[in-house]
Design an enzyme around this catalytic site. Structure first.
Site, PDB file in Angstrom:
ATOM      1  N   GLY A  40       0.820  -1.197   0.000  1.00  0.00           N
ATOM      2  CA  GLY A  40       0.000   0.000   0.000  1.00  0.00           C
ATOM      3  C   GLY A  40       0.860   1.255   0.000  1.00  0.00           C
ATOM      4  N   LYS A  49       5.349   6.373   2.311  1.00  0.00           N
ATOM      5  CA  LYS A  49       4.969   5.151   2.993  1.00  0.00           C
ATOM      6  C   LYS A  49       5.513   5.186   4.416  1.00  0.00           C
ATOM      7  CE  LYS A  49       5.370   1.168   1.100  1.00  0.00           C
ATOM      8  NZ  LYS A  49       4.067   0.849   1.737  1.00  0.00           N
ATOM      9  N   GLU A  72       9.840  -2.384   4.270  1.00  0.00           N
ATOM     10  CA  GLU A  72       9.094  -2.203   3.023  1.00  0.00           C
ATOM     11  C   GLU A  72      10.000  -1.711   1.901  1.00  0.00           C
ATOM     12  OE1 GLU A  72       4.603  -1.148   4.662  1.00  0.00           O
ATOM     13  OE2 GLU A  72       6.067   0.452   4.396  1.00  0.00           O
TER      14      GLU A  72
END
EC number: 5.3.1.6
Length: 243
Positions: free
Chosen positions: A90, A102, A111
């Site tokens: 996402g 993010k 991530e």
């Protein structure tokens, strides 16, 4: 899809379901963290159970790892995978160049490592995450705990020379205690309002002693799958240059 879902969850689910179609048998897949990525993990678990899909998942957090195992996805480490075919995650914001903010879920370090070790990164998001200019969402910066107040001061000094609208910072908390990442670090949230030059800021932040990583993902994302509350899905492909 449950009729009890909120409109925003319906949009996230639509994006996650479409993104899951990019996953093919035998792939090594980076699994993102956050509410939208959780829908993706659940959908992949359905494909594993119902369609016999065989994949190896590399989670970006302990939360995602627990969910992946729960739905039947075989979990391996990035060291075991070495390189990934695809990462799906996402985002808190994305712009027209598919640059991202993010880290709202606190897993920005893992991530970014996982996304950077992938042939392709797909972002799944609802339409509200699209912005003209990054910065309204607070920018997370992961810092080591030792001397974090000094690191914060150095960041503040650096921001004075950057094209940003604000310079406020806050230490992310979890209840009454500072939030601790999976890697044992703190997160400073930078309330910038607008980021005029995201690549420049990303580079400057990572040159500051005590900064581990920042939540600006520059030139990493290849495709954004945008879900809408009515179930429609848009694909924004940076390589094709079109929606």
């Amino acid at each position: 899809m449950s009729a009890d879902m909120s409109p925003i969850d319906k949009a996230k689910y639509a994006a996650a379901r479409r993104a899951a179609e990019f996953v093919e048998d035998g792939m090594r897949v980076g699994l993102g963290t956050g509410s939208t990525a959780a829908w993706l993990v659940r959908r992949l678990g359905e494909r594993v159970r119902d369609d016999g899909l065989k994949i190896h998942g590399v989670p970006t957090s302990t939360r995602t790892a627990d969910l992946a195992r729960e739905v039947g996805i075989e979990v391996i480490t990035l060291e075991e995978a070495r390189w990934l075919d695809l990462t799906i995650d996402g985002a808190d914001e994305f712009d027209a160049e598919l640059n991202l903010i993010k880290g709202g879920g606190g897993a920005l370090l893992q991530e970014k490592i996982v996304a950077s070790a992938s042939d392709r990164m797909i972002v799944i998001a609802d339409a509200a995450k699209a912005v003209e200019t990054l910065g309204m969402f607070p920018l997370p910066v992961e810092v080591i705990r030792f001397g974090w107040t000094t690191t914060q001061k150095l960041i503040g000094n650096m921001l004075g020379g950057m094209d940003v609208a604000g310079r406020e910072m806050s230490l992310r908390m979890e209840g009454e205690q500072p939030y601790i990442t999976d890697e044992g670090n703190h997160i400073l949230d930078l309330h910038l309002g607008r980021i005029g030059n995201a690549p420049q800021l990303a580079m400057a932040l990572n040159q500051i002693a005590g900064v581990v990583e920042n939540g600006l993902f520059i030139d990493i994302c290849d495709l954004v799958v945008i879900g809408h509350i009515d179930g429609r899905v848009e694909l924004c492909d940076i390589n094709a240059g079109k929606v």
